[in-house]
Design an enzyme around this catalytic site. Structure first.
Site, mmCIF file in Angstrom:
data_model
loop_
_atom_site.group_PDB
_atom_site.id
_atom_site.type_symbol
_atom_site.label_atom_id
_atom_site.label_comp_id
_atom_site.label_asym_id
_atom_site.label_seq_id
_atom_site.Cartn_x
_atom_site.Cartn_y
_atom_site.Cartn_z
ATOM 1 N N GLY A 109 0.744 -1.160 -0.126
ATOM 2 C CA GLY A 109 0.038 -0.263 0.053
ATOM 3 C C GLY A 109 1.016 1.261 -0.158
ATOM 4 N N GLY B 149 -0.163 4.441 -0.185
ATOM 5 C CA GLY B 149 -0.879 5.721 -0.012
ATOM 6 C C GLY B 149 0.062 6.500 1.255
ATOM 7 C CB VAL C 230 -0.259 4.935 6.204
ATOM 8 C CG1 VAL C 230 0.058 4.118 7.222
ATOM 9 C CG2 VAL C 230 -1.445 5.776 6.765
ATOM 10 N NE ARG D 37 -10.028 3.396 13.573
ATOM 11 C CZ ARG D 37 -10.098 4.418 14.694
ATOM 12 N NH1 ARG D 37 -11.296 4.385 15.434
ATOM 13 N NH2 ARG D 37 -9.275 5.286 14.861
ATOM 14 C CB VAL E 174 -1.580 -0.422 9.083
ATOM 15 C CG1 VAL E 174 -2.067 1.050 9.541
ATOM 16 C CG2 VAL E 174 -0.038 -0.583 9.795
ATOM 17 C CG ASN F 152 -8.610 1.147 10.724
ATOM 18 O OD1 ASN F 152 -8.462 0.667 11.671
ATOM 19 N ND2 ASN F 152 -8.237 2.469 10.633
ATOM 20 N NE ARG G 108 -4.380 8.804 16.612
ATOM 21 C CZ ARG G 108 -5.161 8.325 15.818
ATOM 22 N NH1 ARG G 108 -5.837 7.434 16.071
ATOM 23 N NH2 ARG G 108 -4.826 8.640 14.542
ATOM 24 C CG HIS H 154 -7.505 1.622 16.140
ATOM 25 N ND1 HIS H 154 -6.667 2.545 16.874
ATOM 26 C CD2 HIS H 154 -7.319 2.006 14.779
ATOM 27 C CE1 HIS H 154 -6.368 3.524 15.962
ATOM 28 N NE2 HIS H 154 -6.539 3.088 14.694
#
Length: 420
Positions: free
Chosen positions: A118, A120, A122, A198, A228, A230, A261, A285
């Protein structure tokens, strides 16, 4: 007088004697520190890896600039592999070491290969941070969009001298590029848009995970996988199913991100820096996230002695909603800086066998009395994935919240396994 490289250090044994005028590349000096090789010059021992005030004579340290280029690094189109960027054999001189056509980055000590599925935001950021760590011989980036992974891999490689890494990169739209990977991070999938949960992503991303994981099983059967994509718990479950790997080798990335976070939001109270906060985000998550405050500290003080209950409740709630908060602000797409760093943190912990306790989505096997499902728990990671689930002395209410979270996750996962 000669320039000594990392390979000279690696083959020197416990001590490397430097003749008058000999110079070390920065990477060679780093390797001396890593391997514990003593650098000796003119009968005076020099301790490898000292800081800016090191006793290493300035003449021994090679300048950081790129020395010379005997052939350009360029994208190579491999007809059988579609759009792909690979590093061609050349006499290119890199910023921190001289690399010839037969160069092996770590000499006799094997450096693993990492891959990211992937390309993208991320995925691209993950590939960059993996390469920048210099822990890997090669980082492969793959995406179904022709040219995307190849272009990003080439772009990252262009900055190798600036970042100071020797990890090579390749990009392709062919999943065969995963061949030989030791660690694979899966970021492929549709990202959340404003107004989406999600779980809204389940059906479309399940199909993507199936195709990716079947390819991983073929091309990288010995790899360890970090998911990773979702919805995290469901996709981790499907990744284990479609790869057929042992549960310990398929791990979901969520707890590291949610923990980070939480720590960053605590720091907004100005009571501590983010790195001074210790905590673990368990459960899911998402709505079933459980942050046991009994296990949270500001420096060496229990967090509940530093912040009042109402403030902590607000921080926990905002942590649960942080992903959606970013999505709403961006208006298109979702978070990528901190998710990428969180995935890389997990891979680094495995490669280095650091022993750090991290929160990750794993198969619970009834730990903490929760049902046997995929859920965020405290773990130690090793080179082959999960080494152990770490026992914590949770309060009864925290234990109950974790059990309830696992039960709700289990219902969603069971629904995936029922024929439609």
């Amino acid at each position: 007088m000669k320039m000594l490289t990392a390979s000279d250090v690696e083959g020197a044994g416990p001590r490397l004697v430097l003749s008058k005028g000999d110079r070390l590349t920065p990477l060679a000096r780093d390797r001396a520190k890593e391997l514990g090789v003593e650098l000796v010059h003119a009968d005076e021992p020099v301790t490898a890896g000292a800081g800016p005030t090191s006793a290493v004579p300035a003449a021994l340290i090679a300048p950081a600039a790129v020395r010379a280029v005997s052939a350009p690094v360029q994208a190579v189109q491999t007809p059988s592999a579609g759009s792909r960027f690979v590093l061609p054999p050349s006499g290119v001189m890199y910023r921190r070491n001289a690399l010839g056509p037969g160069f092996t980055a770590m000499g006799p000590k094997h450096r693993p290969k990492a891959a990211v599925v992937g390309a993208g935001h991320v995925g691209a950021m993950t590939a960059l941070r993996l390469a920048e760590s210099n822990l890997f011989s090669n980082v492969a980036l793959v995406d179904v969009v022709p040219g995307l992974a190849a272009g990003l891999a080439l772009d990252i490689w262009h900055g190798a001298g600036l970042y100071g890494f020797s990890t090579t990169l390749e990009g392709s739209d062919d999943l065969a590029v995963l061949s030989g990977a030791d660690y694979i991070v899966i970021t492929a999938g549709k990202a959340r848009q404003p107004g989406m949960s999600r779980t809204d992503l389940t059906a479309i991303n399940a199909a993507i995970i199936e195709g990716v994981c079947k390819a991983i099983r073929i091309h990288a059967p010995e790899s360890t996988v970090v998911v990773v994509t979702n919805p995290l718990e469901e996709m981790t479950h499907l990744a284990a199913r479609y790869t057929g790997f042992a549960d310990e080798r398929v791990i979901g990335m969520a707890g590291v991100l949610d923990t980070a976070r939480f720590c960053s939001l605590v720091a907004l109270t100005r009571q501590a820096k983010p790195q001074e906060v210790r905590a673990l985000a368990l459960g899911s998550h998402g709505p079933e996230m459980v942050i046991p405050l009994s296990q949270a500290f500001v420096r060496d003080k229990p967090i509940e002695s530093v912040l009042d209950a109402e403030t902590l409740k607000g921080i926990v709630e905002r942590t649960r909603e942080s992903g959606g908060e970013v999505v709403k602000l961006l208006q298109k797409g979702s978070a990528y800086f901190s998710p990428a760093e969180s995935a890389v943190t997990m891979v680094r912990a495995m490669v280095l066998d650091s022993g750090d306790v991290l929160a990750a989505c794993v198969r619970s096997r009834m730990a903490f009395g929760v049902c046997d499902t995929r859920v965020g728990l405290p773990v130690r990671l090793g080179p082959r994935g999960v080494k152990e689930i770490v026992t914590l002395a949770l309060r009864s209410d925290e234990q109950r919240a974790l059990q309830e979270a696992a039960a709700r996750i289990g219902v969603r996962i069971d629904a995936l396994d029922k024929p439609t």
